[in-house]
Design a protein around this motif. Structure first.
Motif, PDB file in Angstrom:
ATOM      1  N   ARG B  31       0.866  -1.198   0.023  1.00 13.95           N
ATOM      2  CA  ARG B  31      -0.032   0.054  -0.017  1.00 13.95           C
ATOM      3  C   ARG B  31       0.905   1.258   0.258  1.00 13.95           C
ATOM      4  N   LEU B  53       9.066   2.632   6.902  1.00 10.80           N
ATOM      5  CA  LEU B  53       8.421   3.453   7.665  1.00 10.80           C
ATOM      6  C   LEU B  53       8.593   3.201   9.067  1.00 10.80           C
ATOM      7  N   ILE B  54       8.006   2.097   9.445  1.00 12.14           N
ATOM      8  CA  ILE B  54       8.383   1.504  10.907  1.00 12.14           C
ATOM      9  C   ILE B  54       9.627   0.481  10.874  1.00 12.14           C
ATOM     10  N   LYS B  63       4.578  -4.996  17.529  1.00 12.21           N
ATOM     11  CA  LYS B  63       3.949  -4.157  17.819  1.00 12.21           C
ATOM     12  C   LYS B  63       2.726  -4.329  18.874  1.00 12.21           C
ATOM     13  N   CYS B 234       1.551  13.090  19.266  1.00 10.71           N
ATOM     14  CA  CYS B 234       0.816  12.125  18.445  1.00 10.71           C
ATOM     15  C   CYS B 234       1.912  10.942  18.782  1.00 10.71           C
ATOM     16  N   PHE B 272       2.759  10.038  25.369  1.00 11.71           N
ATOM     17  CA  PHE B 272       1.355   9.845  25.740  1.00 11.71           C
ATOM     18  C   PHE B 272       1.332  10.371  27.168  1.00 11.71           C
TER      19      PHE B 272
ATOM     20  N   CYS C 172      -3.280   8.744  16.223  1.00 10.37           N
ATOM     21  CA  CYS C 172      -2.102   8.575  15.717  1.00 10.37           C
ATOM     22  C   CYS C 172      -1.280   7.380  16.288  1.00 10.37           C
ATOM     23  N   HIS C 173      -1.732   6.969  17.495  1.00 10.84           N
ATOM     24  CA  HIS C 173      -0.918   5.772  17.975  1.00 10.84           C
ATOM     25  C   HIS C 173      -1.179   4.328  17.302  1.00 10.84           C
ATOM     26  N   GLU C 174      -2.524   3.999  16.953  1.00  9.38           N
ATOM     27  CA  GLU C 174      -2.823   3.064  16.293  1.00  9.38           C
ATOM     28  C   GLU C 174      -2.585   3.348  14.751  1.00  9.38           C
ATOM     29  N   LYS C 176       0.009   4.656  13.477  1.00 12.34           N
ATOM     30  CA  LYS C 176       1.570   4.088  13.231  1.00 12.34           C
ATOM     31  C   LYS C 176       1.541   2.865  13.500  1.00 12.34           C
ATOM     32  N   LEU C 177       0.980   2.270  14.464  1.00 18.26           N
ATOM     33  CA  LEU C 177       1.174   0.554  14.642  1.00 18.26           C
ATOM     34  C   LEU C 177       0.434   0.011  13.241  1.00 18.26           C
ATOM     35  N   ASN C 178      -0.356   0.626  12.627  1.00 19.85           N
ATOM     36  CA  ASN C 178      -0.841   0.082  11.310  1.00 19.85           C
ATOM     37  C   ASN C 178       0.169   0.815  10.242  1.00 19.85           C
ATOM     38  N   GLU C 179       1.125   1.186  10.537  1.00 15.46           N
ATOM     39  CA  GLU C 179       1.978   1.583   9.479  1.00 15.46           C
ATOM     40  C   GLU C 179       1.463   2.432   8.274  1.00 15.46           C
ATOM     41  N   ASN C 180       0.705   3.419   8.611  1.00 13.34           N
ATOM     42  CA  ASN C 180       0.120   4.450   7.723  1.00 13.34           C
ATOM     43  C   ASN C 180       1.041   5.559   7.814  1.00 13.34           C
ATOM     44  N   LYS C 181       1.376   5.945   6.356  1.00 15.14           N
ATOM     45  CA  LYS C 181       2.174   7.037   6.296  1.00 15.14           C
ATOM     46  C   LYS C 181       1.164   8.263   6.693  1.00 15.14           C
ATOM     47  N   ASN C 205      -6.230   4.236   7.548  1.00 15.47           N
ATOM     48  CA  ASN C 205      -5.957   2.659   7.050  1.00 15.47           C
ATOM     49  C   ASN C 205      -6.592   2.759   5.526  1.00 15.47           C
TER      50      ASN C 205
END
Lengths: 283, 343, 258
Positions: B31, B53-54, B63, B234, B272, C172-174, C176-181, C205
């Motif tokens: 994606r 990215l990660i 994760k 964030c 956080f 934003c936490h989830e 980034k965990l979902n690897e979104n830009k 997502n």
């Protein structure tokens, strides 16, 4: 595939039984627990100042300081305040119910450096819970230490923890107990009234280099108590304090109890006043 | 260390042969995002300089996963994530980040999940060229001397291959015919030229060496307040940072009347609000400035143990990621110059 | 240990006020959990699943939707009276929903007249408001609709006599965990940092910016986020209008000084 039984997993909590419990004051309860595995219960040892992680399945896990002394083995004691989900669930438990514990964790008090010295224990509020461990340790090994001064302050007489026990100690000749409350709401309080630092006025002459102090209390208390100890000229590295922080693992992995680059759970929870001068977030 | 030479034309076949050592993982596109994942086809591997990215930590410090199940009988650990794996395409900074995470997770008592994943994973490193925000020359992590089983340096028509472990050696032996022991003067020259070319490609740098002192001296600086006012909390910087290890645990009951459920572990962030919140409640780091200060203390001053090193490995991901430009570069610049960035 | 007969299943009621009933649908449509739910609680009232409600004492009441009429207000007060624990479920019940986006601007009567003209209402219309504007709420499960995982984790805690786990982190936490830009890097109008998480970053997502349907993230840096969005070319009025879509009553305190 890896054989699971061979993997050492420090996070797995061990079952322990609530042997006895009673209320200290409102919302503060005393628990005696023992590992279900008797061999483990008898071999379990720790240092005063260490803590355990306590789990209730489904509600999570949190650190609690050990209030008993390793000089009285077989039983683990804790004083716990009802403040959240986990402790609410714990307060619903009855004698003989199972909870889960792991540990002991943390460094504990530097007892070797305290031996042969006069000991000044300064507790504020809930801070007396971990200090009860070192208090009884010193009493049980009385010949290894010099004079023993126990200074304890609470907000009012209704918040004095372990009242019966601690007032019985006043009958002993080998310990000087000084108790105070900020405000006497009962009208029946026979001890001092005022903040805990006022108790220092009643201390006899001490030899600072041959004295060691241990302190625990609410965050605001440290500054004032330490000023008093410094006035007595006790060396900074002979003033120990035990700190509270958020902890989720107890073994230096989860990160939450971090202070500067140290972890409270492995490098603490006992730090000296000298440490706090280097790691400014400590108090 | 043993260094061999391989003709580039054998690369694909060699990587394919590694399947006998475990399931292949490496950077692939998903994606429009480069991510470390299972590799079905070695052609999908992205082995140039681009960053995922990660970072690679996600393969060793998952994760989100269930650490245990619980019921009336107690807790049973979950090790279902363990499998033999071969990670292809780890950059020098990735490998440095794992060595740094090892100091946290493998220190006694070891984290059994990280340890199991680490022990079951072979690391096949690949050289890279700097991207826009690479800072690894500043942090001294642009080359790597240990922490891999094999390491491939791409010199176009040939690869120089560092053999870092016995397992790596076994991998070579399986395809011995691809490898040449005879590294010539010309090859060495080529390698030196490649190093020089690469060194010249870095566009950004910062004063990493002096940062521990500068951070210590700036503890009470009002510059922290400037960044705190900007920070969105964030948590993205921590998620994308290869050396951030914090996690949080939550017990989740099954939908049943019995005592049954799981203990779930998820990456957490010191950005956080509840990071330092204890029951009572008392928040030891309610202020945004204190949270930022903690993160940069770890990245630029000291991390772990009495004589810890700064944790930043110079990947530049915080520079890529922060929407309001708070990152190791802007922080280092502000505290070195004692000036906040111009709006 | 308790045996089967000793287990007292909590008495549950699931109710809808003004809203799309999407949260109740989430319960019905979560096939992995619905049977577990029916087995572990005693559902007294849930009109979407059964048309024979028993309206008596409840251990837990789940209320979806905003209060938009006097009749609903009476219903809500009755539920509160009967329920030991009341859980507000979904954005309408938490914030007021999109029907509360103009909260506080004093135009409600004019708007009602504009839409309905001069009619006699069967029950007096009220400006859409969250449940806690009228009664005490014990727990909140946000979302539009709620997230099945978060909802059932909360329900499971309630079944066990405890309280749901808070999740005080931004979207934003989830994300980034979902690897979104990060969509903000592409100057997209994303409300992720100022919005409560728990949705598993459902919109990002799919490359869509967060619209704030989980309600405000109390730790959000609204001031800086507004400045950032303005730097993308949005006007402050536009930002406020869009954040109020789902922010309803709850967003007002966070944006009042901006």
């Amino acid at each position: 595939m890896t054989k699971t039984q061979q993997i050492e997993n420090p996070y797995i909590p061990e079952p322990a039984r609530i042997v006895r419990h009673y209320d200290l004051v409102k919302d503060h309860r005393f628990f005696q627990v023992r590992h279900v595995d008797m061999k483990r219960a008898m071999s379990f040892t720790y240092n005063p100042g260490q803590f355990i992680m306590l789990s209730i399945p489904g509600l999570g896990e949190a650190p609690f300081s050990i209030s008993s002394t390793p000089s009285r083995p077989g039983i683990l004691e804790m004083g716990i305040r009802k403040v959240g989900k986990l402790t609410e669930a714990l307060f619903k438990k009855k004698d003989n119910d199972i909870i889960y514990i792991r540990g002991p964790y943390g460094n504990g008090f530097k007892i070797d450096q305290m031996r042969g010295k006069d000991i000044i224990i300064v507790a504020g509020g809930l801070g007396v819970i971990p200090l009860r461990s070192i208090l009884y340790y010193v009493l049980d090994n009385r010949d290894q230490f010099g004079r023993l001064f126990f200074l304890y302050g609470a907000k009012n007489p209704d918040e004095i923890l372990f009242k019966t026990e601690f007032f019985q100690l006043k009958n002993r000749v080998d310990i000087e107990c000084l108790y105070t409350v900020d405000v006497d709401t009962s009208g029946e309080w026979t001890e001092a009234v005022g903040v805990v630092t006022r108790l220092f006025e009643h201390l006899p002459e001490i030899d600072p280099s041959r004295s060691a102090a241990v302190v625990c209390g609410p965050p605001v208390m440290y500054k004032y108590v330490i000023q008093e100890l410094l006035k007595l000229k006790i060396p900074k590295n002979q003033i120990q304090m035990t700190l509270e922080r958020k902890m989720e693992c107890g073994v230096g992995k989860c990160g939450h109890c971090v202070l500067d680059h140290l972890y409270t759970c492995i490098d603490g929870p006992v730090f000296t006043y000298w440490d706090t001068l280097h790691f400014r977030e400590l108090i | 260390m043993r260094i061999l030479k391989m003709d580039s034309k054998y690369l694909k076949e060699f990587l394919e042969s590694l399947r006998m050592f475990g399931k292949l993982y490496g950077p692939i596109w998903k994606r429009d995002v480069l991510t470390h994942d299972h590799v079905e086809n070695v052609d999908d591997l992205v082995l140039d300089g681009e960053h995922t990215l990660i970072p690679v930590k996600k393969l060793f410090h998952p994760k989100r996963f269930n650490t245990m199940r619980f019921n009336e009988e107690g807790f049973t650990p979950n090790y279902s994530m363990f499998e033999k794996r071969v990670l292809i395409g780890a950059h020098p900074c990735d490998i440095h980040s794992l060595l740094r995470l090892d100091e946290v997770f493998l220190t006694d008592p070891a984290d059994p999940y990280y340890k199991g994943l680490r022990e079951n994973t072979a690391i096949i490193g690949f050289s890279c060229l700097p991207t826009e925000n690479s800072l690894c020359r500043s942090t001294g992590t642009d080359i790597v001397e240990s922490g891999f089983d094999l390491f491939f340096v791409d010199l176009e028509d040939i690869y120089l291959v560092w053999v870092g472990s016995s397992l790596g050696h076994d991998m070579i032996l399986e395809k011995e015919e691809f490898f040449d022991e005879n590294v010539t003067h010309a090859d060495i020259q080529k390698y030196i030229q490649w190093r020089e070319m690469r060194n010249d490609m870095f566009k950004k740098s910062f004063n990493f060496r002096d940062m521990p002192d500068i951070m210590e001296l700036s503890y009470n600086s009002e510059i922290w307040d400037y960044f705190a006012e900007k920070c969105l909390s964030c948590g993205s910087c921590t998620m994308v940072c290869p050396t951030c290890n914090c996690y949080t645990l939550t017990d989740v009951f099954d939908v049943t009347n019995k005592t049954e459920g799981r203990r779930e572990r998820v990456w957490d962030s010191c950005m956080f609000v509840d990071y330092s919140l204890v029951a009572g409640p008392h928040n030891f780091r309610g202020k945004r400035a204190d949270r930022l200060k903690l993160w940069y203390t770890h990245k630029l001053k000291a991390f772990g143990g009495e004589y810890g090193r700064p944790a930043c490995i110079g990947c530049g991901r915080c520079v890529d990621t922060c929407p309001v430009d708070i990152n190791v570069l802007t922080i280092a610049e502000a505290f070195t110059s004692c000036e906040v960035p111009a709006k | 240990m308790a045996n089967e007969q000793q287990i007292i299943k909590p008495k549950i009621g699931i109710y809808g006020l003004t809203g799309c009933a999407g949260d109740q649908l989430v319960i019905i449509h979560t096939e992995d959990e619905i049977l577990n739910l029916f087995n572990s609680v005693d559902i007294k009232s849930f009109v979407m699943a059964s048309s024979n409600p028993e309206e008596g004492e409840l251990d837990v009441a789940f209320v979806e939707g905003s209060v938009s009429t006097e009749e609903e207000l009476h219903h809500l007060k009755d539920i509160r009276k009967r329920a030991k624990i009341l859980v507000a479920m979904g954005n309408c019940a938490l914030c007021g929903g999109p029907q509360a986006m103009y909260t506080g601007d004093g135009t409600f009567d004019t708007r009602v007249k504009q839409v309905y003209g001069d009619v006699d209402f069967l029950t007096k219309p009220l400006e859409g408001a969250p449940v806690d504007a009228y009664v005490e709420v014990d727990y909140y499960v946000p979302g539009c609709p709620v997230d099945a995982k978060q909802l059932f984790a909360a329900i499971a805690r309630l079944i066990h006599g405890s309280s749901p786990e808070p999740y005080p982190h931004p979207v934003c936490h989830e994300c980034k965990l979902n690897e979104n830009k990060c969509l903000l890097l592409d100057k997209k109008f994303c409300l992720g940092p100022v919005t409560a998480g728990g949705c598993n970053s459902a919109c990002p997502n799919h490359g869509l910016p967060c619209v704030g349907c989980w309600g405000p993230n109390p730790d959000g840096n609204f001031k800086e986020h507004f400045e950032l969005l303005q730097s993308f070319g949005m006007t402050k009025e536009d930002i406020v209008r869009r954040i109020r879509n789902f922010g309803g009553h709850k967003i007002l305190e966070y944006i009042k000084d901006l």
